[in-house]
Design an enzyme around this catalytic site. Structure first.
Site, PDB file in Angstrom:
ATOM      1  N   LYS A   1      -1.881  -0.502  -7.261  1.00  0.00           N
ATOM      2  CA  LYS A   1      -1.226  -1.718  -6.764  1.00  0.00           C
ATOM      3  C   LYS A   1      -2.115  -2.966  -6.620  1.00  0.00           C
ATOM      4  CE  LYS A   1       2.968   0.088  -4.817  1.00  0.00           C
ATOM      5  NZ  LYS A   1       3.090   1.548  -4.748  1.00  0.00           N
TER       6      LYS A   1
ATOM      7  N   ASP B   1      -4.163   9.557  -1.825  1.00  0.00           N
ATOM      8  CA  ASP B   1      -3.475   8.550  -2.634  1.00  0.00           C
ATOM      9  C   ASP B   1      -3.575   7.216  -1.898  1.00  0.00           C
ATOM     10  OD1 ASP B   1      -1.656   6.827  -3.807  1.00  0.00           O
ATOM     11  OD2 ASP B   1      -0.100   8.343  -4.105  1.00  0.00           O
TER      12      ASP B   1
ATOM     13  N   PHE C   1       5.112   9.624  -1.418  1.00  0.00           N
ATOM     14  CA  PHE C   1       5.460   8.964  -2.688  1.00  0.00           C
ATOM     15  C   PHE C   1       4.214   8.889  -3.552  1.00  0.00           C
ATOM     16  CE2 PHE C   1       6.193   5.598  -5.726  1.00  0.00           C
ATOM     17  CZ  PHE C   1       7.449   5.929  -6.200  1.00  0.00           C
TER      18      PHE C   1
HETATM   19  C1  LIG Z   1       3.534   2.638  -5.596  1.00  0.00           C
HETATM   20  C2  LIG Z   1       2.875   3.936  -5.335  1.00  0.00           C
HETATM   21  C3  LIG Z   1       2.619   4.846  -6.366  1.00  0.00           C
HETATM   22  C4  LIG Z   1       3.095   4.629  -7.775  1.00  0.00           C
HETATM   23  O1  LIG Z   1       2.465   3.543  -8.390  1.00  0.00           O
HETATM   24  P1  LIG Z   1       3.066   2.956  -9.753  1.00  0.00           P
HETATM   25  O2  LIG Z   1       2.061   1.908 -10.134  1.00  0.00           O
HETATM   26  O3  LIG Z   1       4.422   2.416  -9.457  1.00  0.00           O
HETATM   27  O4  LIG Z   1       3.116   4.067 -10.717  1.00  0.00           O
HETATM   28  C5  LIG Z   1       1.932   6.012  -6.065  1.00  0.00           C
HETATM   29  N1  LIG Z   1       1.525   6.263  -4.807  1.00  0.00           N
HETATM   30  C6  LIG Z   1       1.748   5.418  -3.792  1.00  0.00           C
HETATM   31  C7  LIG Z   1       1.245   5.751  -2.422  1.00  0.00           C
HETATM   32  C8  LIG Z   1       2.452   4.229  -4.003  1.00  0.00           C
HETATM   33  O5  LIG Z   1       2.712   3.404  -2.996  1.00  0.00           O
END
Ligand SMILES: *Cc1c(COP(=O)(O)O)cnc(C)c1O
Length: 401
Positions: free
Chosen positions: A254, A225, A140
């Site tokens: 986050k 990420d 994700f």
């Molecule tokens: C939540 C998340 C995102 C996206 O972040 P947003 O602030 O909602 O755009 C990207 N990568 C990972 C691993 C995430 O958990």
């Protein structure tokens, strides 16, 4: 306002992207607790999806936001900005030096920046054909068109074609498949150390080592990420610090602002100069308010030894859940690290368990029908774990699952 009235207004005026939300509206929070408009108290084990690491209403964060808001909220990136400079310096210190930062407003935006930077890096080295990014199945990476393309889950992509060209997918922990997917066009491999959104699936140390080796050998950038795993969640400031690998680029969001929107692209001194003036930008990103909040978060994480707490409470949480697993026989697997926890049940009962927990005043997340996702504020302590575990095992033993 009454909850029913809020729901009515929402249904008439807000896009239905979140479907039937859990019927509650929170008014304020303190520590690990949230209080709803109808006066009920909830224990927060989801932290606004891994965001509120200091819990709710932490005085250091609230104070930093208020005092910065009184001075200056926004002034654009046309001018220098003290909180932004200090935050970049602070992050570089936590990394151990040798990196440069760029601040965005969200995780998706940070990942977009990372992808752009990786492509720019090879373009400027005279290798424009090296432009493909390989990501992992079940990953994700966000909700923009390019980051849903990076997100290897068809459910997020299906109505939004055409997707961004130049993405390939490989299976987590399968180095052979990755080796076969890499070719002369590959510019980056992008992955999460623990896949969060899809159900808390960790990459093995062996796989990560081999990915790093493969990337070095084939002149490919490694992008990690850390939007969800970053800032203490897994028991180190950044999850990669618990492994032997070091990324060329990594992203944060986050937890970084403790609830104030901010994302970051962090790139090594070798890669960062691929962005020259004008190549990338943002209106809001790195504004003084968000940066002051993030600075306060990082300082508080250090001052209050939050990472030690993640390791202690996390260890106790896993031990407690393993006991419940043994006692009840309804749990198939407990996955994760630190305070990033996934509980997979044998039966498709996760939504039911989540709803029963909500009724009892506990907030958790679920993935599909079998997995509970637990991401408490990083100030969670052993009593909080005991309290939650008691209710969880009652629900499981109560035969409602
Ligand atoms: C939540 C998340 C995102 C996206 O972040 P947003 O602030 O909602 O755009 C990207 N990568 C990972 C691993 C995430 O958990």
């Amino acid at each position: 306002m009454k909850l029913e009235d809020i729901i009515l207004i929402d249904k008439e005026n807000y896009m239905n992207t979140f479907g039937e939300r859990t019927p509650v509206c929170f008014e304020y929070g303190k520590g690990v607790y949230l209080y709803s408009s109808d006066g009920k108290k909830y224990t927060d084990l989801f932290a606004g999806i891994a965001v509120n690491i200091l819990g709710h209403g932490h005085p250091a964060l609230t104070e930093a936001i208020c005092s910065q808001a009184k001075k200056l909220i926004h002034c654009s990136n046309l001018y220098y900005n003290e909180p932004q400079a200090l935050l970049a310096q602070k992050l570089n210190g936590l990394i151990g030096g040798g990196y440069k930062m760029f601040f965005a407003n969200s995780g998706a935006e940070a990942n977009e920046g990372a992808i752009k930077l990786a492509r720019a890096y090879f373009n400027k080295k005279g290798m424009p054909y090296k432009n493909e990014i390989i990501t992992m199945n079940h990953s994700f990476h966000g909700r923009t068109v390019t980051t849903i393309t990076a997100t290897a889950q068809p459910k997020y992509q299906k109505y939004f074609t055409p997707l961004t060209p130049g993405f390939k997918y490989s299976e987590p922990n399968d180095i052979e498949m990755l080796e076969n997917t890499v070719n002369e066009h590959t510019c980056a491999v992008m992955l999460e150390i623990i896949q969060g959104e899809s159900g808390v699936y960790p990459m093995t140390e062996n796989f990560l080592d081999k990915v790093r080796e493969l990337c070095r050998e084939k002149d490919i950038l490694l992008i990690i990420d850390e939007v969800q795993t970053g800032i203490g969640r897994t028991g180190s400031m950044f999850a990669y610090q618990n492994t032997k690998v070091k990324p060329d680029i990594f992203t944060l969001a986050k937890a970084l602002g403790g609830g104030v929107p901010i994302g970051a692209v962090c790139a090594s001194d070798e890669v960062a100069p691929a962005f020259s003036p004008g190549d990338h930008g943002t209106t809001f990103g790195g504004n003084p308010l968000a940066c002051a909040a993030a600075l306060a978060v990082l300082e508080t994480v250090e001052k209050e030894s939050i990472i030690d707490n993640v390791n202690e409470t996390g260890k106790y949480f896993f031990e407690t859940l393993e006991k419940i697993k043994k006692e009840t026989g309804s749990i198939k697997e407990i996955r994760g690290r630190g305070l990033m926890i996934g509980i997979e049940f044998n039966e498709p009962c996760a939504v039911n368990v989540k709803n029963r927990l909500f009724e009892k005043g506990y907030l958790v997340g679920s993935v599909g029908n079998n997995i509970l996702r637990i991401l408490p504020p990083l100030i969670f302590n052993k009593e909080n774990v005991e309290d939650f575990a008691k209710v969880l095992s009652e629900i499981i033993n109560g035969g409602s699952v």
